[in-house]
Design a protein around this motif. Structure first.
Motif, PDB file in Angstrom:
ATOM      1  N   ILE A  18       0.840  -1.195   0.000  1.00 13.70           N
ATOM      2  CA  ILE A  18       0.000   0.000   0.000  1.00 13.70           C
ATOM      3  C   ILE A  18       0.875   1.245   0.000  1.00 13.70           C
ATOM      4  N   THR A  19       0.554   2.193  -0.865  1.00 10.53           N
ATOM      5  CA  THR A  19       1.265   3.462  -0.906  1.00 10.53           C
ATOM      6  C   THR A  19       0.338   4.567  -0.425  1.00 10.53           C
ATOM      7  N   LEU A  20       0.781   5.351   0.546  1.00 15.49           N
ATOM      8  CA  LEU A  20      -0.003   6.458   1.069  1.00 15.49           C
ATOM      9  C   LEU A  20       0.298   7.734   0.284  1.00 15.49           C
ATOM     10  N   PRO A  21      -0.628   8.678   0.255  1.00 16.29           N
ATOM     11  CA  PRO A  21      -0.349   9.944  -0.435  1.00 16.29           C
ATOM     12  C   PRO A  21       0.757  10.711   0.260  1.00 16.29           C
TER      13      PRO A  21
ATOM     14  N   GLY B  45      -9.685   0.030   9.246  1.00 13.74           N
ATOM     15  CA  GLY B  45      -8.788  -0.235   8.130  1.00 13.74           C
ATOM     16  C   GLY B  45      -8.584   0.938   7.191  1.00 13.74           C
ATOM     17  N   LEU B  46      -8.755   2.160   7.675  1.00  4.60           N
ATOM     18  CA  LEU B  46      -8.674   3.341   6.825  1.00  4.60           C
ATOM     19  C   LEU B  46      -7.296   3.982   6.932  1.00  4.60           C
ATOM     20  N   ASP B  47      -6.756   4.406   5.802  1.00  7.69           N
ATOM     21  CA  ASP B  47      -5.343   4.781   5.725  1.00  7.69           C
ATOM     22  C   ASP B  47      -5.073   6.282   5.752  1.00  7.69           C
ATOM     23  N   PHE B  48      -5.972   7.067   5.202  1.00  9.06           N
ATOM     24  CA  PHE B  48      -5.821   8.524   5.199  1.00  9.06           C
ATOM     25  C   PHE B  48      -7.216   9.123   5.074  1.00  9.06           C
ATOM     26  N   ALA B  49      -7.320  10.441   5.099  1.00  8.49           N
ATOM     27  CA  ALA B  49      -8.626  11.093   5.031  1.00  8.49           C
ATOM     28  C   ALA B  49      -8.717  12.009   3.821  1.00  8.49           C
TER      29      ALA B  49
ATOM     30  N   ASP C 146      -9.414  17.355  13.772  1.00  9.51           N
ATOM     31  CA  ASP C 146     -10.121  16.115  14.093  1.00  9.51           C
ATOM     32  C   ASP C 146      -9.616  14.945  13.247  1.00  9.51           C
ATOM     33  N   TYR C 147      -9.128  15.265  12.060  1.00  4.35           N
ATOM     34  CA  TYR C 147      -8.572  14.249  11.163  1.00  4.35           C
ATOM     35  C   TYR C 147      -7.054  14.147  11.292  1.00  4.35           C
ATOM     36  N   ALA C 148      -6.397  15.284  11.447  1.00  2.00           N
ATOM     37  CA  ALA C 148      -4.930  15.307  11.418  1.00  2.00           C
ATOM     38  C   ALA C 148      -4.320  14.437  12.506  1.00  2.00           C
ATOM     39  N   GLY C 149      -4.905  14.430  13.699  1.00  3.64           N
ATOM     40  CA  GLY C 149      -4.373  13.605  14.782  1.00  3.64           C
ATOM     41  C   GLY C 149      -4.464  12.125  14.479  1.00  3.64           C
ATOM     42  N   PRO C 150      -5.673  11.592  14.293  1.00  3.56           N
ATOM     43  CA  PRO C 150      -5.812  10.156  14.036  1.00  3.56           C
ATOM     44  C   PRO C 150      -5.092   9.683  12.777  1.00  3.56           C
ATOM     45  N   PHE C 151      -5.019  10.532  11.748  1.00  2.00           N
ATOM     46  CA  PHE C 151      -4.419  10.120  10.482  1.00  2.00           C
ATOM     47  C   PHE C 151      -2.984  10.618  10.305  1.00  2.00           C
ATOM     48  N   ASN C 152      -2.377  11.082  11.385  1.00  2.00           N
ATOM     49  CA  ASN C 152      -0.973  11.498  11.342  1.00  2.00           C
ATOM     50  C   ASN C 152      -0.698  12.486  10.202  1.00  2.00           C
ATOM     51  N   ASN C 153      -1.608  13.445  10.051  1.00  2.00           N
ATOM     52  CA  ASN C 153      -1.513  14.500   9.033  1.00  2.00           C
ATOM     53  C   ASN C 153      -1.655  13.990   7.597  1.00  2.00           C
ATOM     54  N   ARG C 154      -2.043  12.727   7.428  1.00  2.56           N
ATOM     55  CA  ARG C 154      -2.330  12.232   6.067  1.00  2.56           C
ATOM     56  C   ARG C 154      -3.765  12.630   5.722  1.00  2.56           C
ATOM     57  N   VAL C 155      -3.931  13.908   5.437  1.00  2.00           N
ATOM     58  CA  VAL C 155      -5.243  14.485   5.171  1.00  2.00           C
ATOM     59  C   VAL C 155      -5.185  15.248   3.853  1.00  2.00           C
ATOM     60  N   VAL C 156      -6.152  14.984   3.000  1.00  2.00           N
ATOM     61  CA  VAL C 156      -6.267  15.650   1.702  1.00  2.00           C
ATOM     62  C   VAL C 156      -7.590  16.414   1.727  1.00  2.00           C
ATOM     63  N   ASN C 157      -7.529  17.743   1.745  1.00  2.00           N
ATOM     64  CA  ASN C 157      -8.716  18.561   1.982  1.00  2.00           C
ATOM     65  C   ASN C 157      -9.010  19.498   0.826  1.00  2.00           C
ATOM     66  N   VAL C 158     -10.307  19.629   0.523  1.00  2.00           N
ATOM     67  CA  VAL C 158     -10.752  20.592  -0.483  1.00  2.00           C
ATOM     68  C   VAL C 158     -11.683  21.598   0.179  1.00  2.00           C
ATOM     69  N   GLU C 159     -11.434  22.875  -0.062  1.00  2.00           N
ATOM     70  CA  GLU C 159     -12.322  23.955   0.377  1.00  2.00           C
ATOM     71  C   GLU C 159     -13.063  24.495  -0.837  1.00  2.00           C
ATOM     72  N   TYR C 160     -14.216  25.124  -0.590  1.00  2.00           N
ATOM     73  CA  TYR C 160     -15.012  25.674  -1.680  1.00  2.00           C
ATOM     74  C   TYR C 160     -15.227  27.179  -1.559  1.00  2.00           C
ATOM     75  N   THR C 161     -14.643  27.791  -0.528  1.00  2.00           N
ATOM     76  CA  THR C 161     -14.825  29.220  -0.314  1.00  2.00           C
ATOM     77  C   THR C 161     -13.514  29.871   0.101  1.00  2.00           C
ATOM     78  N   ALA C 162     -13.441  31.186  -0.122  1.00  2.00           N
ATOM     79  CA  ALA C 162     -12.287  31.946   0.350  1.00  2.00           C
ATOM     80  C   ALA C 162     -12.219  31.915   1.872  1.00  2.00           C
ATOM     81  N   SER C 163     -13.376  31.890   2.513  1.00  2.00           N
ATOM     82  CA  SER C 163     -13.420  31.828   3.970  1.00  2.00           C
ATOM     83  C   SER C 163     -12.751  30.566   4.492  1.00  2.00           C
ATOM     84  N   GLY C 164     -13.040  29.430   3.849  1.00  2.00           N
ATOM     85  CA  GLY C 164     -12.435  28.183   4.283  1.00  2.00           C
ATOM     86  C   GLY C 164     -10.923  28.207   4.171  1.00  2.00           C
ATOM     87  N   MET C 165     -10.422  28.798   3.096  1.00  2.00           N
ATOM     88  CA  MET C 165      -8.969  28.894   2.926  1.00  2.00           C
ATOM     89  C   MET C 165      -8.362  29.834   3.957  1.00  2.00           C
ATOM     90  N   SER C 166      -9.025  30.940   4.226  1.00  2.00           N
ATOM     91  CA  SER C 166      -8.476  31.900   5.191  1.00  2.00           C
ATOM     92  C   SER C 166      -8.461  31.327   6.606  1.00  2.00           C
TER      93      SER C 166
END
Length: 271
Positions: free
Chosen positions: A37-40, A202-206, A219-239
């Protein structure tokens, strides 16, 4: 957490695709990921392309695309499948008894996306749903993807209390064991309340939507050891998300319908 907007990419996906009981009540343990298995890559440049494939922009290392698309050459590719709900208008692709129905026999439909929920209440039903989804996992593997993104893990929160978090987790373990048998990593999609159970499931990343906007990235970064891939849809979310999480997790802003580059409404921004 589900956004109260049409799911980006749902209208484009060509393939169809729990809480009364305690979320920690698990009967079986999913098969562990193998060495194959290869993680991102952690905090790798990300592009969310489930609404249509296009050449990844410069700096992108991770791409998520619908199962109907080919993976991006030279990238870490995540294969999107709708694993917990039937695509709108495609109920007929499923056995009737696998569509969730209330006490009056009416289908239970996600009101925002008009998708019928799949019935995961018994082992037989979970195995029946998984049998179909496994064929899509086979397609992901055959095309050369490195991971799968099974969407709507949190369908139980929209089930009129017919499904529970335990049902969802018992089902996701069937998918994670099968994905690992195909040397594919498997993502947890959203559902921060279950992130702490990710090893048992059995989940490897988020893969997350708007964890910046809703202040859930931790909430995800801790359990998944920062293996988190996130998409935002607003400027507010990015800020909100970029100051704390840039360089720790993967984060990109896309337009709500994640249209391909060059199409009207296309948006892609990074921290």
């Amino acid at each position: 957490m589900k956004r109260l907007l049409p799911m980006p990419g749902k209208r484009f996906a060509s393939f169809t695709a729990a809480g009364a009981l305690a979320v920690g009540t698990l009967v079986a343990t999913a098969a562990p990921a193998s060495a194959a298995i290869t993680l991102p890559p952690q905090a790798g440049g990300f592009d969310y392309q489930i609404g249509g494939a296009y050449t990844p922009p410069s700096g992108v290392q991770i791409v998520s695309r619908d199962v109907s698309a080919a993976p991006a050459s030279g990238k870490y590719n995540i294969c999107y499948i709708n694993a917990f709900q039937a695509q709108e208008g495609q109920d007929g692709d499923w056995r009737s008894d696998l569509l969730l129905r209330d006490g009056n026999g009416n289908k239970v439909v996600d009101p925002d996306w008009r998708e019928t929920l799949l019935d995961l209440r018994t082992p037989d039903k979970r195995n029946g749903v998984a049998a179909k989804v496994k064929t899509w996992i086979d397609t992901c593997a055959a095309k050369g993807y490195q991971a799968i993104e099974p969407d709507n893990y949190d369908s139980y929160t929209r089930s009129k209390n017919l499904l529970t978090a335990t049902h969802a987790q018992e089902y996701i373990k069937l998918l994670s064991a099968y994905a690992h048998s195909k040397n594919l990593a498997i993502a947890q999609k959203n559902t921060p309340e279950l992130a702490g159970n990710r090893v048992a499931n059995g989940l490897d990343f988020a893969v997350t939507e708007e964890c910046g906007e809703y202040e859930e990235c931790g909430d995800y970064a801790g359990p998944f050891n920062n293996r988190v891939v996130n998409v935002e849809y607003t400027a507010s979310g990015m800020s909100k998300g970029c100051p704390e999480w840039n360089g720790k997790i993967s984060m990109v802003r896309r337009d709500v319908y994640v249209v391909p580059q060059g199409a009207s409404g296309y948006v892609r921004k990074t921290c």
